[in-house]
Design a protein around this motif. Structure first.
Motif, PDB file in Angstrom:
ATOM      1  N   ASP A 161       0.842  -1.193   0.000  1.00  0.00           N
ATOM      2  CA  ASP A 161       0.000   0.000   0.000  1.00  0.00           C
ATOM      3  C   ASP A 161       0.875   1.240   0.000  1.00  0.00           C
ATOM      4  N   ALA A 162       1.656   1.420  -1.051  1.00  0.00           N
ATOM      5  CA  ALA A 162       2.531   2.576  -1.171  1.00  0.00           C
ATOM      6  C   ALA A 162       1.694   3.824  -1.442  1.00  0.00           C
ATOM      7  N   PRO A 163       2.075   4.959  -0.878  1.00  0.00           N
ATOM      8  CA  PRO A 163       1.313   6.178  -1.117  1.00  0.00           C
ATOM      9  C   PRO A 163       1.410   6.592  -2.585  1.00  0.00           C
ATOM     10  N   VAL A 164       0.336   7.093  -3.102  1.00  0.00           N
ATOM     11  CA  VAL A 164       0.295   7.548  -4.485  1.00  0.00           C
ATOM     12  C   VAL A 164       0.829   8.970  -4.538  1.00  0.00           C
ATOM     13  N   VAL A 165       1.783   9.225  -5.430  1.00  0.00           N
ATOM     14  CA  VAL A 165       2.373  10.542  -5.572  1.00  0.00           C
ATOM     15  C   VAL A 165       1.542  11.333  -6.580  1.00  0.00           C
ATOM     16  N   GLU A 166       1.083  12.482  -6.165  1.00  0.00           N
ATOM     17  CA  GLU A 166       0.296  13.336  -7.038  1.00  0.00           C
ATOM     18  C   GLU A 166       1.205  13.907  -8.115  1.00  0.00           C
ATOM     19  N   ASP A 167       0.827  13.761  -9.381  1.00  0.00           N
ATOM     20  CA  ASP A 167       1.679  14.219 -10.465  1.00  0.00           C
ATOM     21  C   ASP A 167       0.928  15.199 -11.357  1.00  0.00           C
ATOM     22  N   THR A 168       0.437  16.254 -10.755  1.00  0.00           N
ATOM     23  CA  THR A 168      -0.195  17.314 -11.528  1.00  0.00           C
ATOM     24  C   THR A 168       0.845  18.387 -11.811  1.00  0.00           C
ATOM     25  N   ILE A 169       0.503  19.318 -12.664  1.00  0.00           N
ATOM     26  CA  ILE A 169       1.429  20.408 -12.974  1.00  0.00           C
ATOM     27  C   ILE A 169       1.763  21.188 -11.713  1.00  0.00           C
ATOM     28  N   GLU A 170       0.761  21.439 -10.889  1.00  0.00           N
ATOM     29  CA  GLU A 170       0.992  22.190  -9.650  1.00  0.00           C
ATOM     30  C   GLU A 170       1.895  21.427  -8.693  1.00  0.00           C
ATOM     31  N   ALA A 171       1.707  20.112  -8.602  1.00  0.00           N
ATOM     32  CA  ALA A 171       2.538  19.299  -7.711  1.00  0.00           C
ATOM     33  C   ALA A 171       3.988  19.273  -8.189  1.00  0.00           C
ATOM     34  N   ARG A 172       4.171  19.130  -9.512  1.00  0.00           N
ATOM     35  CA  ARG A 172       5.536  19.149 -10.052  1.00  0.00           C
ATOM     36  C   ARG A 172       6.190  20.502  -9.822  1.00  0.00           C
ATOM     37  N   ARG A 173       5.430  21.579 -10.016  1.00  0.00           N
ATOM     38  CA  ARG A 173       5.973  22.927  -9.796  1.00  0.00           C
ATOM     39  C   ARG A 173       6.361  23.111  -8.327  1.00  0.00           C
ATOM     40  N   ALA A 174       5.530  22.621  -7.408  1.00  0.00           N
ATOM     41  CA  ALA A 174       5.832  22.748  -5.980  1.00  0.00           C
ATOM     42  C   ALA A 174       7.089  21.966  -5.616  1.00  0.00           C
ATOM     43  N   ARG A 175       7.251  20.756  -6.179  1.00  0.00           N
ATOM     44  CA  ARG A 175       8.467  19.976  -5.903  1.00  0.00           C
ATOM     45  C   ARG A 175       9.697  20.669  -6.469  1.00  0.00           C
ATOM     46  N   ARG A 176       9.575  21.240  -7.672  1.00  0.00           N
ATOM     47  CA  ARG A 176      10.703  21.946  -8.292  1.00  0.00           C
ATOM     48  C   ARG A 176      11.081  23.180  -7.476  1.00  0.00           C
ATOM     49  N   MET A 177      10.087  23.939  -7.029  1.00  0.00           N
ATOM     50  CA  MET A 177      10.365  25.136  -6.231  1.00  0.00           C
ATOM     51  C   MET A 177      11.001  24.771  -4.895  1.00  0.00           C
ATOM     52  N   ALA A 178      10.553  23.687  -4.282  1.00  0.00           N
ATOM     53  CA  ALA A 178      11.148  23.251  -3.012  1.00  0.00           C
ATOM     54  C   ALA A 178      12.620  22.892  -3.215  1.00  0.00           C
ATOM     55  N   ALA A 179      12.944  22.221  -4.324  1.00  0.00           N
ATOM     56  CA  ALA A 179      14.332  21.870  -4.610  1.00  0.00           C
ATOM     57  C   ALA A 179      15.166  23.113  -4.887  1.00  0.00           C
ATOM     58  N   LEU A 180      14.606  24.073  -5.629  1.00  0.00           N
ATOM     59  CA  LEU A 180      15.344  25.300  -5.936  1.00  0.00           C
ATOM     60  C   LEU A 180      15.603  26.137  -4.690  1.00  0.00           C
TER      61      LEU A 180
END
Length: 69
Positions: free
Chosen positions: A20-39
């Protein structure tokens, strides 16, 4: 999920898991949030260095002034 098909139309599922692995949300907003967190983690990594100018353009001009024309 990969499916292996035998010649007798017998299907076997490869790589199937029952965790029961958690599902990773892969919307444009989610990708943008992950990219901004890394930056944000790397932003300003040279900001505390006293040996280089704080202004990026000034630093670039200083580097290029050392090049031979």
């Amino acid at each position: 999920m990969a499916i292996l098909k035998h010649s007798l139309d017998d299907h076997h599922v490869l790589g199937a898991t029952t965790t029961d692995a958690p599902v990773v949300e892969d919307t444009i907003e989610a990708r943008r949030a992950r990219r901004m967190a890394a930056l944000k983690k790397v932003a300003g990594i040279w900001s505390q260095r006293p040996d280089i100018p704080a202004d990026g353009l000034e630093y670039q001009r200083e580097l290029r002034s050392e090049w031979r024309a």
